[in-house]
Design a protein around this motif. Structure first.
Motif, PDB file in Angstrom:
ATOM      1  N   THR A   9      -0.096  -1.189  -3.215  1.00  0.00           N
ATOM      2  CA  THR A   9       0.010  -0.376  -2.005  1.00  0.00           C
ATOM      3  C   THR A   9      -0.217  -1.264  -0.783  1.00  0.00           C
ATOM      4  OG1 THR A   9      -2.331   0.127  -1.725  1.00  0.00           O
ATOM      5  CG2 THR A   9      -1.113   1.483  -3.315  1.00  0.00           C
ATOM      6  N   LYS A  11      -2.650  -1.226   0.987  1.00  0.00           N
ATOM      7  CA  LYS A  11      -4.082  -1.533   1.096  1.00  0.00           C
ATOM      8  C   LYS A  11      -4.524  -2.507   0.014  1.00  0.00           C
ATOM      9  CE  LYS A  11      -5.437   2.805   3.224  1.00  0.00           C
ATOM     10  NZ  LYS A  11      -5.059   4.183   2.924  1.00  0.00           N
ATOM     11  N   TYR A  14      -4.069  -0.761  -6.429  1.00  0.00           N
ATOM     12  CA  TYR A  14      -4.628   0.590  -6.552  1.00  0.00           C
ATOM     13  C   TYR A  14      -4.526   1.062  -7.992  1.00  0.00           C
ATOM     14  CZ  TYR A  14      -5.080   5.652  -5.668  1.00  0.00           C
ATOM     15  OH  TYR A  14      -5.478   6.963  -5.668  1.00  0.00           O
ATOM     16  N   TYR A  21      -9.524   1.070  -5.541  1.00  0.00           N
ATOM     17  CA  TYR A  21      -8.769  -0.138  -5.188  1.00  0.00           C
ATOM     18  C   TYR A  21      -9.538  -1.381  -5.612  1.00  0.00           C
ATOM     19  CZ  TYR A  21      -5.864   2.711  -2.058  1.00  0.00           C
ATOM     20  OH  TYR A  21      -4.997   3.639  -1.538  1.00  0.00           O
ATOM     21  N   PRO A  24      -9.422  -4.339  -1.739  1.00  0.00           N
ATOM     22  CA  PRO A  24      -8.502  -3.843  -0.702  1.00  0.00           C
ATOM     23  C   PRO A  24      -8.717  -4.547   0.630  1.00  0.00           C
ATOM     24  CG  PRO A  24     -10.309  -2.305  -0.985  1.00  0.00           C
ATOM     25  CD  PRO A  24     -10.455  -3.338  -2.065  1.00  0.00           C
ATOM     26  N   VAL A  28     -10.969   1.734   2.399  1.00  0.00           N
ATOM     27  CA  VAL A  28     -10.646   2.767   1.408  1.00  0.00           C
ATOM     28  C   VAL A  28     -11.933   3.487   1.017  1.00  0.00           C
ATOM     29  CG1 VAL A  28      -8.703   1.454   0.444  1.00  0.00           C
ATOM     30  CG2 VAL A  28     -10.982   1.211  -0.578  1.00  0.00           C
ATOM     31  N   SER A  31     -13.911   1.062  -3.865  1.00  0.00           N
ATOM     32  CA  SER A  31     -13.370  -0.279  -4.122  1.00  0.00           C
ATOM     33  C   SER A  31     -14.176  -1.021  -5.177  1.00  0.00           C
ATOM     34  CB  SER A  31     -13.375  -1.092  -2.826  1.00  0.00           C
ATOM     35  OG  SER A  31     -14.702  -1.330  -2.394  1.00  0.00           O
TER      36      SER A  31
END
Ligand SMILES: [Zn+2]
Ligand SMILES: [Zn+2]
Length: 342
Positions: A9, A11, A14, A21, A24, A28, A31
């Motif tokens: 993604t 970011k 994912y 994530y 990232p 988010v 993580s």
């Protein structure tokens, strides 16, 4: 073909099934952080999960108030029924590969890694998987590291030669990981070792987290030239070309990075001596690591992705490039971002 565990993604990587994530680069909710280098650990996440050693570094760098859970290597935990565990990556203290298992399908995200034991970062553990996401910072055949003992001996000899010439030795390497690796493996019998404030603070955090490293006195304004005579100063690369160095005159400055393998490197020109010491896998180590996972599908990220993917596909692997987008201006202490063009 089993369903893909991850999705790329804007970011970062994912894991939809767990809504989490990995490393990232934009804020988010949840993580997992492979390690605390600034190109992997970004600010603004609501929740962080990392190895025990990484946690205090994240708090030091991103703020005491961050919400961070930590686990031990090999300790399994579940999010929405998906099984996760962290495994040693051998890159820097606390660095981890992330293993994710969903319906018997296993994904491993390597983060940064190296295969040689440096005695501070833990030993890289090959983890069997179906899909392996590997970095390729030094993914060209030109990158071939000597073993650590050999390079450290070169550094010890350089230090002794500087003493013979009445010069202070200033040895540069990034403050998290490289500096402690040098400190742990250098011949402490040669003379006294001092640390720049950034290195000193990181040493303290890691020591408190249980990493065994020799002591190095902090550089201070109370000390004078006489105190630094014959000494070795461990400093981050940011001091290169800086007035901070003046107090050590006469000095010789050395720099430790995988990029020192490249002749004509800009940093190399600014120092007296370059040492090829990298905390990333070289060409042979990358290929060995990928083979050891037994993965059917390989994704390559960070570094020489397109040429490496091409090479892997020509050599019988099913390899793909993983498009990543970095938060451009983020400063980093990781050598991978120092010199992108070779
Ligand atoms: Zn790193
Ligand atoms: Zn990195």
């Amino acid at each position: 073909m089993p369903q893909q565990i991850f999705k790329m993604t804007d970011k970062g990587i994912y894991i939809p099934g767990a809504d989490i994530y990995i490393d990232p680069w934009k804020p988010v909710k949840r993580s997992i952080i492979t390690h605390a280098h600034s190109d992997h650990a970004h600010t603004g996440n609501e929740n962080y999960l990392s190895h025990h050693i990484t946690k205090p570094i994240l708090k030091y760098r991103l703020g005491e108030n961050i919400n961070c859970t930590s686990v031990e290597y090999g300790e399994a935990f579940f999010i929405n029924g998906i099984k996760f565990s962290l495994h040693p990556a051998g890159h820097i203290p606390g660095s981890a590969q992330i293993r994710i298992e969903e319906n018997g399908n296993v994904l491993v995200v390597s983060g940064d890694y190296k295969l040689e034991n440096d005695f501070v970062s833990g030993i890289f553990e090959p983890v069997k998987c179906n899909t392996f996401i590997s970095e390729s910072t030094f993914g060209l055949p030109v990158f071939k590291w000597k073993n650590q003992t050999e390079i450290l001996e070169e550094i010890n000899i350089w230090w002794k030669n500087n003493i013979d010439q009445n010069k202070t030795s200033v040895l540069c390497g990034y403050a998290l990981g490289k500096a402690q690796r040098l400190l742990k493996n250098i011949d402490t019998g040669i003379g006294k070792i001092f640390a720049h404030g950034a290195v000193f603070n990181m040493n303290e955090i890691l020591r408190n987290a249980g990493v065994e490293i020799p002591s190095a006195e902090k550089i201070s304004s109370e000390l004078n030239k006489e105190d630094y005579k014959n000494a070795l100063i461990l400093a981050p690369p940011s001091v290169i070309g800086n007035r901070w160095l003046n107090k050590f005159n006469p000095y010789s400055i050395g720099y430790c990075s995988g990029w020192m393998q490249i002749r004509g490197n800009k940093r190399r020109q600014a120092v007296d001596r370059g040492f090829v010491v990298s905390d990333h896998a070289d060409w042979d180590q990358l290929n060995k690591a990928i083979k050891l996972t037994g993965a059917e599908t390989i994704y390559i990220t960070h570094g020489f992705t397109s040429s490496y993917v091409k090479w892997l596909n020509e050599n019988g692997f099913d390899a793909h490039e993983l498009e990543t987008e970095f938060a451009g201006e983020a400063i980093t202490d990781d050598e991978e971002k120092e010199n992108i063009s070779v």
